[in-house]
Design a protein around this motif. Structure first.
Motif, short mmCIF file in Angstrom:
data_model
loop_
_atom_site.label_atom_id
_atom_site.label_comp_id
_atom_site.label_asym_id
_atom_site.label_seq_id
_atom_site.Cartn_x
_atom_site.Cartn_y
_atom_site.Cartn_z
N ALA A 258 0.85 -1.01 -0.01
CA ALA A 258 0.03 -0.05 -0.02
C ALA A 258 0.96 1.34 0.00
O ALA A 258 0.45 2.27 -0.83
N ILE A 259 2.08 1.35 0.88
CA ILE A 259 2.92 2.44 0.92
C ILE A 259 3.47 2.68 -0.37
O ILE A 259 3.74 3.80 -1.07
N ALA A 260 4.04 1.43 -1.05
CA ALA A 260 4.85 1.42 -2.35
C ALA A 260 3.74 2.09 -3.44
O ALA A 260 4.34 2.88 -4.33
N GLU A 261 2.41 2.08 -3.35
CA GLU A 261 1.48 2.53 -4.46
C GLU A 261 1.18 3.88 -4.05
O GLU A 261 0.18 4.70 -4.78
N GLU A 262 1.57 4.59 -2.79
CA GLU A 262 0.87 5.73 -2.42
C GLU A 262 1.39 7.02 -3.26
O GLU A 262 2.70 7.04 -3.84
N PRO A 263 0.56 7.80 -3.85
CA PRO A 263 1.12 8.80 -4.95
C PRO A 263 1.86 9.94 -4.34
O PRO A 263 2.55 10.68 -4.95
N LEU A 264 1.67 10.29 -3.07
CA LEU A 264 2.09 11.46 -2.60
C LEU A 264 3.68 11.35 -2.07
O LEU A 264 3.90 10.19 -1.86
N LYS A 265 4.17 12.24 -2.41
CA LYS A 265 5.63 12.10 -2.27
C LYS A 265 6.00 11.99 -0.84
O LYS A 265 6.83 11.26 -0.29
N GLN A 266 5.35 12.67 -0.05
CA GLN A 266 5.91 12.82 1.51
C GLN A 266 4.81 11.93 2.26
O GLN A 266 3.67 12.12 2.26
N VAL A 267 5.31 10.95 2.95
CA VAL A 267 4.71 9.97 3.67
C VAL A 267 5.39 9.48 5.05
O VAL A 267 6.44 9.65 5.12
N VAL A 268 4.30 9.65 5.80
CA VAL A 268 4.69 9.27 7.24
C VAL A 268 3.85 8.21 7.94
O VAL A 268 2.58 7.94 7.41
N LEU A 269 4.61 7.10 8.36
CA LEU A 269 3.80 5.76 8.93
C LEU A 269 4.08 6.02 10.51
O LEU A 269 5.03 6.19 11.11
N LEU A 270 2.97 5.91 11.12
CA LEU A 270 2.76 5.84 12.66
C LEU A 270 1.91 4.42 13.03
O LEU A 270 1.21 4.14 12.48
N GLY A 271 2.64 3.63 14.12
CA GLY A 271 1.99 2.53 14.60
C GLY A 271 2.73 1.69 15.55
O GLY A 271 3.96 2.03 15.45
N ASP A 272 2.07 0.63 15.70
CA ASP A 272 2.71 -0.36 16.27
C ASP A 272 2.87 -1.44 15.36
O ASP A 272 1.93 -2.18 15.03
N LEU A 273 4.04 -1.89 15.12
CA LEU A 273 4.46 -2.63 13.86
C LEU A 273 4.96 -3.99 14.51
O LEU A 273 5.06 -5.01 14.04
#
Length: 349
Positions: A258-273
């Motif tokens: 899903a993140i690889a397909e994100e069109p926006l250049k700036q991405v932040v991932l928050l969470g319990d992985l």
């Protein structure tokens, strides 16, 4: 007269006070005096030397430890930094055994550990940043959800992600955070609260059958960023099965897609992985994003368990965004510590 007598006794070799460090020097002298001229210093401690070499190999080749049996590789990688505690133990045993072979061998795991984690011992955090983000697994059984919400809101975060929010407590968090955050969205058991407008709020399918991940566009004063919130399935350590993480691994792969397909250049991932940056099973995510703790943190930033943090499984990761600083927040009623970071946005995007 009393002072003169005292000085005479000391100069004469009596029981006067020792100079600072003299006791330590005598101890080290006694320890090494018996080594000189003793050929056994090279023959003693062979077992310790072998253990030191094995420790170095485990740390150096951790990515080659197979996961086929109880996910042993991932288990090792989760707690990899703690293997460093074996180094001073081996060093001490080498001194006790008066083994030059063991002492030289201990240098190898020490060098490997410093190569892997030495950078985390320095403070790489800076000042400034355009946006403060935070994430917290609040624990579904949290006895004080309102207090937890107020605590993380007081950190000053502009964007706040919460995981493991039970349906029965959603309204409690919404009420407690309403005065700080004008915008919010909740999908399943994860939620995002923001001081800036949220659009395109939707669930992200991480192949669980229920919603534990979401995505939203946050429109900041310096442009839009895509923010993902995720709570990966828990892992378990069982005697009969080892480190069981198949469901977590499948969800990590889906989140990475899903993140690889994100069109926006700036991405932040928050969470319990439910995994560390060293865990190869999270490679679908970690290979395309940077950890704010590794890039701009101070120390290891362990977040779980809150009572005695041993691993950083709560992550803030970025792509197209520059980390400025990263740290853990004070303990709440959860079994996780909240983590926060300040980031610099790319105004040219």
């Amino acid at each position: 007269m009393a002072q003169q007598a005292y000085m005479t006794e000391t100069v004469g070799g009596g029981s006067g006070p020792e100079r600072p460090g003299s006791r330590l020097r005598r101890l080290m002298h006694r320890l090494f005096t018996g080594w000189r001229g003793d050929p056994r210093i090279w023959r003693r401690g062979i077992v310790l030397a072998v253990l030191a070499l094995l420790l170095a190999l485990v740390m150096l080749l951790h990515s080659h430890i197979p996961n086929r049996v109880g996910n042993l590789g991932s288990l090792t990688e989760t707690f990899l930094p703690w293997l460093g505690f074996a180094i001073p133990v081996l060093l001490l045993l080498g001194l006790i055994r008066k083994s030059a072979t063991a002492l030289i061998a201990v240098l190898l795991p020490a060098i490997v550990w410093l190569n892997l984690f030495g950078g985390l011992l320095t403070d790489k955090s800076g000042s400034g940043g355009d946006l403060m983000v935070a994430t917290h697994n609040v624990n579904a059984e949290n006895p004080d959800p309102a207090g937890t919400a107020r605590s993380v809101a007081s950190s000053g975060a502009d964007v706040l992600a919460l995981e493991e929010v039970p349906g029965s407590a959603v309204s409690v968090y919404e009420k407690a955070l309403a005065s700080t955050y004008k915008y919010h969205g909740v999908v399943g058991t994860v939620g995002l609260w923001s001081k800036y407008p949220l659009t395109d709020v939707r669930a992200v399918d991480i192949r669980l059958g229920w919603n534990r991940a979401m995505r939203a566009t946050v429109t900041t004063p310096k442009g839009p960023i895509a923010v993902y919130v995720a709570h990966m399935p828990s892992v378990r350590v069982k005697v009969e099965a080892g480190f069981t993480a198949r469901q977590r691994d499948t969800s990590a792969d889906a989140l990475g897609e899903a993140i690889a397909e994100e069109p926006l250049k700036q991405v932040v991932l928050l969470g319990d992985l439910n995994g560390t940056m060293n865990d190869r099973s999270l490679n679908a995510v970690t290979s395309q994003m940077r950890s704010t703790q590794g890039a701009a943190g101070s120390g290891f930033g362990f977040s779980w368990p809150a009572s005695f943090p041993m691993a950083r499984i709560d992550q803030i990761m970025v792509r197209g965004v520059e980390p400025e600083s990263s740290w853990t927040l004070p303990r709440t009623g959860s079994d996780h510590l909240p983590v926060a970071a300040r980031v610099k946005l790319d105004t040219s995007s």
